[in-house]
Motif scaffolding. Structure first.
Motif, PDB file in Angstrom:
ATOM      1  N   THR A  26       0.802  -1.226   0.000  1.00  0.00           N
ATOM      2  CA  THR A  26       0.000   0.000   0.000  1.00  0.00           C
ATOM      3  C   THR A  26       0.835   1.276   0.000  1.00  0.00           C
ATOM      4  N   SER A  27       2.125   1.195   0.349  1.00  0.00           N
ATOM      5  CA  SER A  27       2.911   2.432   0.423  1.00  0.00           C
ATOM      6  C   SER A  27       4.224   2.395  -0.346  1.00  0.00           C
ATOM      7  N   SER A  28       4.585   1.297  -0.987  1.00  0.00           N
ATOM      8  CA  SER A  28       5.842   1.210  -1.732  1.00  0.00           C
ATOM      9  C   SER A  28       5.558   1.181  -3.229  1.00  0.00           C
ATOM     10  N   LYS A  29       6.468   1.756  -4.002  1.00  0.00           N
ATOM     11  CA  LYS A  29       6.334   1.674  -5.454  1.00  0.00           C
ATOM     12  C   LYS A  29       6.705   0.282  -5.947  1.00  0.00           C
ATOM     13  N   TYR A  30       7.497  -0.425  -5.170  1.00  0.00           N
ATOM     14  CA  TYR A  30       7.995  -1.735  -5.566  1.00  0.00           C
ATOM     15  C   TYR A  30       7.873  -2.667  -4.375  1.00  0.00           C
ATOM     16  N   THR A  31       7.143  -3.744  -4.540  1.00  0.00           N
ATOM     17  CA  THR A  31       6.942  -4.713  -3.470  1.00  0.00           C
ATOM     18  C   THR A  31       7.226  -6.101  -4.023  1.00  0.00           C
ATOM     19  N   SER A  32       7.895  -6.928  -3.233  1.00  0.00           N
ATOM     20  CA  SER A  32       8.147  -8.285  -3.705  1.00  0.00           C
ATOM     21  C   SER A  32       8.153  -9.264  -2.546  1.00  0.00           C
ATOM     22  N   ILE A  33       7.953 -10.524  -2.908  1.00  0.00           N
ATOM     23  CA  ILE A  33       8.080 -11.619  -1.960  1.00  0.00           C
ATOM     24  C   ILE A  33       8.970 -12.652  -2.652  1.00  0.00           C
ATOM     25  N   LEU A  34      10.029 -13.060  -1.955  1.00  0.00           N
ATOM     26  CA  LEU A  34      11.085 -13.875  -2.548  1.00  0.00           C
ATOM     27  C   LEU A  34      11.336 -15.129  -1.738  1.00  0.00           C
ATOM     28  N   ASP A  35      11.479 -16.248  -2.436  1.00  0.00           N
ATOM     29  CA  ASP A  35      11.955 -17.483  -1.819  1.00  0.00           C
ATOM     30  C   ASP A  35      13.469 -17.477  -1.976  1.00  0.00           C
ATOM     31  N   ASN A  36      14.164 -17.232  -0.869  1.00  0.00           N
ATOM     32  CA  ASN A  36      15.623 -17.122  -0.897  1.00  0.00           C
ATOM     33  C   ASN A  36      16.314 -18.431  -1.266  1.00  0.00           C
ATOM     34  N   ASP A  37      15.620 -19.556  -1.132  1.00  0.00           N
ATOM     35  CA  ASP A  37      16.231 -20.848  -1.439  1.00  0.00           C
ATOM     36  C   ASP A  37      16.325 -21.121  -2.931  1.00  0.00           C
ATOM     37  N   ASN A  38      15.351 -20.667  -3.714  1.00  0.00           N
ATOM     38  CA  ASN A  38      15.379 -21.024  -5.134  1.00  0.00           C
ATOM     39  C   ASN A  38      15.103 -19.873  -6.093  1.00  0.00           C
ATOM     40  N   GLY A  39      14.907 -18.659  -5.592  1.00  0.00           N
ATOM     41  CA  GLY A  39      14.743 -17.496  -6.452  1.00  0.00           C
ATOM     42  C   GLY A  39      13.336 -17.237  -6.953  1.00  0.00           C
ATOM     43  N   THR A  40      12.370 -18.038  -6.539  1.00  0.00           N
ATOM     44  CA  THR A  40      10.985 -17.771  -6.936  1.00  0.00           C
ATOM     45  C   THR A  40      10.597 -16.405  -6.372  1.00  0.00           C
ATOM     46  N   ASP A  46       4.784  -0.257  -9.056  1.00  0.00           N
ATOM     47  CA  ASP A  46       3.881   0.865  -9.337  1.00  0.00           C
ATOM     48  C   ASP A  46       2.414   0.441  -9.329  1.00  0.00           C
ATOM     49  N   THR A  47       2.073  -0.574  -8.582  1.00  0.00           N
ATOM     50  CA  THR A  47       0.718  -1.147  -8.465  1.00  0.00           C
ATOM     51  C   THR A  47       0.076  -1.468  -9.814  1.00  0.00           C
ATOM     52  N   ASP A  48       0.885  -1.543 -10.875  1.00  0.00           N
ATOM     53  CA  ASP A  48       0.319  -1.815 -12.190  1.00  0.00           C
ATOM     54  C   ASP A  48       1.062  -2.905 -12.959  1.00  0.00           C
ATOM     55  N   LEU A  49       2.321  -3.128 -12.649  1.00  0.00           N
ATOM     56  CA  LEU A  49       3.101  -4.153 -13.341  1.00  0.00           C
ATOM     57  C   LEU A  49       3.308  -5.322 -12.384  1.00  0.00           C
ATOM     58  N   TYR A  50       2.821  -6.476 -12.770  1.00  0.00           N
ATOM     59  CA  TYR A  50       2.878  -7.670 -11.934  1.00  0.00           C
ATOM     60  C   TYR A  50       3.733  -8.719 -12.633  1.00  0.00           C
ATOM     61  N   SER A  51       4.551  -9.439 -11.851  1.00  0.00           N
ATOM     62  CA  SER A  51       5.314 -10.545 -12.431  1.00  0.00           C
ATOM     63  C   SER A  51       5.510 -11.645 -11.397  1.00  0.00           C
ATOM     64  N   PHE A  52       5.695 -12.853 -11.921  1.00  0.00           N
ATOM     65  CA  PHE A  52       5.979 -14.020 -11.100  1.00  0.00           C
ATOM     66  C   PHE A  52       6.987 -14.867 -11.843  1.00  0.00           C
ATOM     67  N   LYS A  53       8.115 -15.161 -11.194  1.00  0.00           N
ATOM     68  CA  LYS A  53       9.154 -16.011 -11.772  1.00  0.00           C
ATOM     69  C   LYS A  53       9.312 -17.213 -10.873  1.00  0.00           C
ATOM     70  N   ASP A  54       9.217 -18.412 -11.461  1.00  0.00           N
ATOM     71  CA  ASP A  54       9.358 -19.613 -10.656  1.00  0.00           C
ATOM     72  C   ASP A  54      10.813 -20.079 -10.604  1.00  0.00           C
ATOM     73  N   GLN A  55      11.063 -21.154  -9.883  1.00  0.00           N
ATOM     74  CA  GLN A  55      12.432 -21.639  -9.675  1.00  0.00           C
ATOM     75  C   GLN A  55      13.085 -22.133 -10.966  1.00  0.00           C
ATOM     76  N   ASP A  56      12.310 -22.364 -12.013  1.00  0.00           N
ATOM     77  CA  ASP A  56      12.853 -22.791 -13.303  1.00  0.00           C
ATOM     78  C   ASP A  56      13.035 -21.622 -14.260  1.00  0.00           C
ATOM     79  N   SER A  57      12.950 -20.402 -13.744  1.00  0.00           N
ATOM     80  CA  SER A  57      13.088 -19.156 -14.505  1.00  0.00           C
ATOM     81  C   SER A  57      11.981 -18.930 -15.529  1.00  0.00           C
ATOM     82  N   ASN A  58      10.835 -19.594 -15.357  1.00  0.00           N
ATOM     83  CA  ASN A  58       9.663 -19.258 -16.166  1.00  0.00           C
ATOM     84  C   ASN A  58       9.132 -17.946 -15.619  1.00  0.00           C
ATOM     85  N   LEU A  59       8.800 -17.009 -16.478  1.00  0.00           N
ATOM     86  CA  LEU A  59       8.396 -15.679 -16.042  1.00  0.00           C
ATOM     87  C   LEU A  59       7.066 -15.303 -16.666  1.00  0.00           C
TER      88      LEU A  59
END
Length: 114
Positions: A26-40, A46-59
């Motif tokens: 609600t207050s950051s221009k950039y927010t993320s949640i990361l799995d430090n073990d495998n990079g997911t 900017d509350t408008d661009l969404y992405s999800f990258k899995d451990q196999d680098s599918n994006l």
């Protein structure tokens, strides 16, 4: 559930030690949640661009107006994929689908409390 609430819920859960949350939706221009073990990673920018990258680098990213890559301007449509020179393949889908992927993945990383 509205998308904003779903994202807020996702980013406010207690996760196992391998999960990091950066920013506040609600207050950051950039927010993320990361799995430090495998990079997911799930990213909202900017509350408008969404992405999800899995451990196999599918994006997966939500459809944007256009983007420049490999020396060309691309106009992605829902369901299309582009493989860039550096080898990453971008698949275009909805914000809702990306949030669902992130929720499904990170839900597995909440502590089991008996």
């Amino acid at each position: 559930m509205p998308l904003t609430k779903k994202i807020t819920d996702l980013l406010s859960k207690k996760y196992n030690h391998n999960i990091s949350i950066l920013g506040t939706y609600t207050s950051s221009k950039y927010t993320s949640i990361l799995d430090n073990d495998n990079g997911t990673i799930f990213i909202v920018s900017d509350t408008d661009l969404y992405s999800f990258k899995d451990q196999d680098s599918n994006l997966w990213v939500n459809v944007t107006d256009s983007f420049h890559a490999n020396g060309k301007e691309h106009y992605p449509e829902m369901g299309e994929s582009y493989k860039l020179d550096h080898g990453v393949q971008y698949s275009f889908t909805t914000k809702e689908a990306i949030v669902e992927m992130a929720s499904d993945y990170f839900e597995k990383h909440t502590p089991n409390i008996a």
